[in-house]
Write a protein that holds these residues in place. Structure first.
Motif, short mmCIF file in Angstrom:
data_model
loop_
_atom_site.label_atom_id
_atom_site.label_comp_id
_atom_site.label_asym_id
_atom_site.label_seq_id
_atom_site.Cartn_x
_atom_site.Cartn_y
_atom_site.Cartn_z
N GLN A 160 0.81 -1.22 0.00
CA GLN A 160 0.00 0.00 0.00
C GLN A 160 0.85 1.27 0.00
N ILE A 161 2.06 1.19 0.52
CA ILE A 161 2.90 2.40 0.68
C ILE A 161 2.07 3.45 1.42
N GLU A 162 1.71 4.55 0.79
CA GLU A 162 0.93 5.60 1.47
C GLU A 162 -0.49 5.70 0.91
N TYR A 163 -0.95 4.64 0.26
CA TYR A 163 -2.18 4.74 -0.53
C TYR A 163 -3.38 5.20 0.30
N SER A 164 -3.72 4.47 1.34
CA SER A 164 -4.89 4.84 2.14
C SER A 164 -4.60 5.95 3.12
N SER A 165 -3.35 6.05 3.56
CA SER A 165 -3.02 7.03 4.59
C SER A 165 -2.79 8.43 4.04
N ARG A 166 -2.38 8.52 2.75
CA ARG A 166 -1.96 9.84 2.27
C ARG A 166 -2.43 10.21 0.88
N THR A 167 -2.55 9.25 -0.05
CA THR A 167 -2.74 9.66 -1.44
C THR A 167 -4.09 9.33 -2.05
#
Length: 657
Positions: free
Chosen positions: A606-613
């Motif tokens: 996910q990397i930053e998918y749900s948290s940031r982008t």
């Protein structure tokens, strides 16, 4: 070289790989060796796969393609000039790379396009505050720049709305609760852990693989206040989930639950009262409505489409149909005629905000939580902030049609059969749609570029499809599947029934008949098949952010598992080694899966998918991870090549899977 294992699926499939093997191949950048069991070597000659890896990892054009798509074309809201420009540019790029039959395939009608032309918002009294906010898509603009007082309406009942009657005309209304901004002690960016991958690998067939905890993506990266705000958007259901989470953690329940979850009004999606409050603000003459971002902080906030006031039942588009998943217990793929016993669909259809028939709505913006909180606190302290706002938009009504980009690499001896790869090209407007989903569209483009650049001749025709309308309901891919492969004549009935059941679960209604929804659904699935239905071998999709591929969701297709395990054996050193029988949804492979066609979404970090982008103002080119992008395109190219050159079509799910 020691190679990691391919994770073994023993649930229902009953397959265990026992062989270990090594072979020479192009080295992966920073490859990490894990000396564990793996499956038998792939049968495809190494030279071809080596060439695919070498081209994909060492001569990739993916970031160059993403650079233009994100930084020059920018956001690609369905129906907008930006989306059409992206369609045309990707068509021309695929043609430049040597693909055949590159075209824009029309679908629709969709509705109006929308473009943001100008926006600024700043508090000018009692002092200057530059506000971090964005208009919601399809929000109307203002006739001219305004200066107005700001009022906070945080009502949860009709009684709490009463004091605001006659006070909102010409005002900017903050609508909704403040949210605590907690310190973050976990990283915003994560990769799937060994434990999480093992959990996916041993998941029950058909289980939900989208998340590991109560349907919440990336639970480690969300603060408690964000989880509360997200769950609150589900109304009574969200409250029950939050209490369940607290009980499981040993927390005490609230001391005074004044009302039961079935009767307490909630806020946001799925609960009628937030729409009632928006209707109230509109009726009272609010000139602009601002709502807080339920996720994000530190400059990141999330914004999507504007809301139609007064929506108390789930919307059903008057022009489009979405899809539902084909499950083993429901499905029957016989092309049976309609029967008189099938219940009619009578759930009232309400227009979507992008449709020409949508009713008037107030201008709406989403606001970063820190600015929203500050303004609400000022008002609570007796201060009356005053802000200046300039909001100009353009609606595009020249055509209600939208487009998918399609292109092909022709096959040879099995050229009438098809293997497809794709991702959605459309995006929201807050950023430039880099991780959602320029990366998926470009990885699909890069996968076919790799094969074409090597002048490989696949047996089956390889077709790439870049969809639009995904963000509004998988419309582009659903329309394509209906036009070329099959349709479910009972899909709308089944969808309305499922929506009514969710409303019953949330305590919003007691019986489906209250809203005119079906009370029963057909017990078997009927499909109206077209000739190409039997010609499609598989569709592969990428749409979960910038993270590298870690494996694939088999969508309960146990017969495909040994093939996927074998193919992943060649890229396990790149980190892709997991096959799960679980399902994942909410993206375009579901349009294929819904009619029984093999449609698959890859497992991704996910990397930053749900948290940031994801749907945020930070979904921009800078958040892309180049090494992960190259890896994903390479893995997709290998899956395409292997599928295109099988002797038989990829196996499909049986009714008992």
């Amino acid at each position: 070289m020691n190679h990691p294992r391919i994770r073994l699926i023993v649930v229902a499939a009953g397959m265990v790989g026992l062989l270990a093997g090594c072979r020479s191949r192009p080295a992966a950048p920073e490859a990490a060796a894990r000396p564990v069991l793996r499956t038998a070597p792939a049968t495809q000659p190494d030279a071809t796969l080596d060439a695919i890896r070498d081209e994909g990892l060492n001569r990739s054009q993916a970031m160059t393609t993403l650079d233009y798509l994100c930084n020059v074309i920018g956001p690609r809201l369905t129906g907008s000039p930006g989306a059409l420009q992206a369609n045309q540019w990707t068509r021309d790029k695929l043609t430049e790379w040597g693909l055949s039959n590159a075209t824009l395939e029309e679908w629709g009608p969709f509705g109006r396009g929308w473009t943001l032309q100008r926006f600024s918002m700043q508090v000018v009294e009692p002092n200057t505050i530059i506000i971090n906010a964005l208009p919601k898509a399809w929000s109307p603009g203002l006739d001219a720049p305004i200066a107005a007082e700001i009022v906070h309406v945080d009502a949860k009942t009709e009684a709490e709305l009463e004091p605001f009657k006659g006070t909102l005309k010409g005002k900017i209304v903050l609508l909704g609760s403040t949210r605590d901004v907690e310190a973050r002690f976990e990283p915003l960016a994560t990769r799937l852990s060994e434990a999480e991958l093992n959990e996916l690998a041993t998941a029950e067939p058909g289980s939900n693989g989208m998340s590991l905890t109560l349907g919440q993506p990336q639970p480690r990266t969300m603060t408690r206040s964000e989880r509360q705000a997200q769950l609150a958007e589900s109304g009574a259901l969200g409250e029950r989930l939050m209490r369940r989470r607290e009980r499981s953690a040993g927390a005490r329940p609230p001391a005074d639950p004044a009302t039961s979850p079935a009767t307490r009004p909630g806020r946001g999606r799925g609960d009628p009262f937030s729409s009632r409050a928006l209707q109230f603000a509109h009726d009272e003459g609010a000139i602009l409505v601002a709502t807080p971002s339920s996720r994000g902080d530190g400059g990141t906030f999330f914004v999507q489409g504007a809301s139609i006031p007064g929506e108390t039942t789930p919307q059903r588009s008057t022009t489009q149909q979405s899809t539902t998943q084909l499950t083993a217990t429901q499905a029957s793929t016989t092309s049976a005629p309609a029967t008189a016993s099938a219940p009619p669909t009578t759930l009232p259809a309400r227009p979507r905000v992008w449709e020409k028939s949508a009713p008037p709505i107030p201008p709406q913006v989403g606001m970063a939580i820190e600015d929203y909180n500050r303004l609400a606190r000022m008002i609570k302290l007796g201060i009356t902030p005053r802000a200046e706002v300039d909001l100009r938009v353009q609606f595009h009504e020249e055509t209600e049609m939208a487009f998918n980009t399609i292109a092909e690499i022709p096959g040879t001896d099995l050229k009438d059969e098809i293997v497809m790869v794709g991702g959605h090209l459309d995006s929201w407007h807050g950023g430039t749609g880099a991780t959602d989903n320029a990366i998926g569209a470009v990885a699909a483009m890069e996968a076919v570029r790799i094969i074409k650049a090597l002048d490989l001749k696949p047996r089956r025709t390889i077709r790439v499809a870049l969809w639009t309308g995904e963000e509004q309901g998988l419309y582009g891919s659903a329309a394509y599947v209906k036009k070329h492969f099959a349709s479910d004549p009972d899909a709308e009935t089944r969808r309305d029934y499922q929506r009514a059941q969710r409303m019953i679960e949330r305590g919003e209604i007691v019986d489906a008949a209250q809203i005119g929804a079906p009370t029963t659904v057909p017990t078997t699935r009927r499909l109206d098949k077209l000739p190409d239905y039997e010609k499609l071998s598989a569709y592969y999709n990428l749409d979960n952010g910038t993270g590298k591929i870690r494996g694939i969701h088999a969508q309960a297709n146990a017969a495909a598992v040994p093939l996927f395990r074998e193919w992943l054996a060649y890229v396990d050193d790149l980190g892709a080694d997991t096959v799960t029988l679980s399902n994942t949804g909410s993206t375009d492979h579901m349009s294929f899966d819904a009619v029984g066609l093999p449609g698959f979404q890859f497992i991704q970090d996910q990397i930053e998918y749900s948290s940031r982008t994801h749907h945020s103002n930070m979904d921009v080119y800078d958040r892309l991870q180049p090494a992960d992008v190259k890896q994903a395109a390479t893995v997709m190219a290998i899956f395409l090549w292997r599928t295109a050159n099988m002797d038989e079509r990829l196996p499909r799910k049986t009714l008992n899977d």
